[in-house]
Design a protein around this motif. Structure first.
Motif, PDB file in Angstrom:
ATOM      1  N   GLY A 179     -10.002  41.486  -6.122  1.00 18.38           N
ATOM      2  CA  GLY A 179      -8.789  40.851  -6.629  1.00 18.38           C
ATOM      3  C   GLY A 179      -7.650  41.800  -6.874  1.00 18.38           C
ATOM      4  N   ARG A 180      -7.904  43.118  -6.681  1.00 15.77           N
ATOM      5  CA  ARG A 180      -6.835  44.088  -6.979  1.00 15.77           C
ATOM      6  C   ARG A 180      -5.693  43.989  -5.979  1.00 15.77           C
ATOM      7  N   LYS A 181      -5.974  43.649  -4.729  1.00 19.87           N
ATOM      8  CA  LYS A 181      -4.884  43.536  -3.753  1.00 19.87           C
ATOM      9  C   LYS A 181      -3.906  42.443  -4.174  1.00 19.87           C
ATOM     10  N   ASP A 182      -4.443  41.317  -4.629  1.00 22.53           N
ATOM     11  CA  ASP A 182      -3.570  40.247  -5.098  1.00 22.53           C
ATOM     12  C   ASP A 182      -2.758  40.704  -6.297  1.00 22.53           C
ATOM     13  N   ALA A 183      -3.401  41.467  -7.199  1.00 21.60           N
ATOM     14  CA  ALA A 183      -2.697  41.958  -8.384  1.00 21.60           C
ATOM     15  C   ALA A 183      -1.585  42.925  -7.996  1.00 21.60           C
ATOM     16  N   MET A 184      -1.849  43.777  -7.009  1.00 14.96           N
ATOM     17  CA  MET A 184      -0.832  44.718  -6.531  1.00 14.96           C
ATOM     18  C   MET A 184       0.356  43.980  -5.926  1.00 14.96           C
ATOM     19  N   LEU A 185       0.062  42.971  -5.106  1.00 12.15           N
ATOM     20  CA  LEU A 185       1.147  42.214  -4.491  1.00 12.15           C
ATOM     21  C   LEU A 185       1.959  41.484  -5.549  1.00 12.15           C
ATOM     22  N   ARG A 186       1.263  40.960  -6.543  1.00 14.72           N
ATOM     23  CA  ARG A 186       1.955  40.267  -7.633  1.00 14.72           C
ATOM     24  C   ARG A 186       2.850  41.237  -8.403  1.00 14.72           C
TER      25      ARG A 186
END
Length: 299
Positions: A261-268
């Motif tokens: 889920g870190r990629k989504d958090a980075m994009l967010r």
């Protein structure tokens, strides 16, 4: 809730009718697509993410004609298919022109793209420009081709977009492309910068749009495999090892494996920037900060 789930929930009501979609009436690009539940879920997720990106970045404002860059890779094929799907349903009121720039790479199968595009009834333009020789000549042995190659390609695509009367050049960059670019700039360029989902070119006459900004590369790979796109490998940059982008890709994959889920958090995070908590005086007036006096506080 991660970014993908957030996007799915926000668009569920708008796309509810897709659950009863008659697959026999879809665009010809989907005639050989699987009819499985898993594929339909994947396709709907990508559609939702593309529609969300178009809404978030106001991509359709005043747009009438798009030039869709088609390299022959999985992402550009997938982008074209999703745009055709949206157009087929009346959700994308723009004319689409697919364009491939044949850059003169050795062994490039010139027949693949025009035959494929003709088979699905898509208006297209194939342009030949030998940028391959220029890149090989200008870049020293062992150097990275990507930067010069992409600049030459982009310049030609801008020209073609103008010649075709297009409002925008539409590219197939996805979530991982954006994150990898951010970290390349962060580690090697000393700046906080990524790929914007919507960009006005230097001449101020064309937009560059990236409708796949929220789409995961893994989803695009699964989509391309299921759709059986005739993928054309890149024999130029694809032949080089140790590229900085590859290192960023491996780093992000490692982080995601350890902390899902870190990629989504980075994009967010790229969409929630707080200039007052960074170090750029051009973005925030640090010099104008002042402590309030007791009388001002009482007032």
């Amino acid at each position: 809730m991660n970014l993908v789930n957030m996007i799915d929930s926000q668009n569920a009501a708008a796309l509810e009718s897709e659950d009863e979609l008659d697959l026999s009436t879809v665009h010809p690009v989907f005639t050989r697509a699987p009819r499985s539940v898993s594929f339909n879920k994947l396709r709907k997720r990508l559609i939702r993410q593309v529609r969300q990106a178009m809404s978030d970045f106001d991509m359709l404002k005043g747009q009438k004609r798009w030039l869709v860059g088609l390299s022959g890779g999985k992402d550009s094929y997938g982008l074209l298919a999703i745009l055709l799907d949206l157009q087929w349903r009346g959700l994308l009121p723009v004319e689409l022109i697919a364009c491939n720039l044949d850059q003169g790479q050795p062994n490039f199968p010139k027949h693949v793209l025009p035959e494929y595009l003709a088979s699905i009834g898509v208006k297209h333009r194939i342009e030949y420009r030998d940028t391959y020789s220029i890149v090989k000549e200008k870049v020293p042995s062992g150097g990275t081709y990507c930067s010069l190659c992409s600049r030459l390609r982009r310049g030609n695509l801008y020209r073609i977009a103008r010649e075709e009367g297009c409002d925008a050049l539409v590219l197939g960059h996805h979530r991982e492309d954006i994150l990898e670019t951010f970290f390349m700039n962060f580690f090697h360029g000393g700046r906080l910068s990524a790929m914007p989902a919507k960009l006005l070119n230097d001449e101020k006459d064309l937009f560059v749009l990236r409708p796949l900004a929220y789409a995961a590369e893994e989803d695009m790979a699964r989509f391309a495999q299921a759709m059986e796109f005739p993928i054309i490998p890149c024999d130029l940059c694809g032949s080089q090892d140790g590229l900085q982008r590859n290192a960023m890709k491996e780093m992000l994959a490692g982080i995601e494996a350890k902390m899902p889920g870190r990629k989504d958090a980075m994009l967010r995070a790229l969409a929630h920037v707080d200039p007052s908590h960074l170090l750029d005086p051009k973005l925030f007036d640090f010099a104008g900060l002042a402590v309030m006096t007791p009388s001002q506080t009482d007032g």
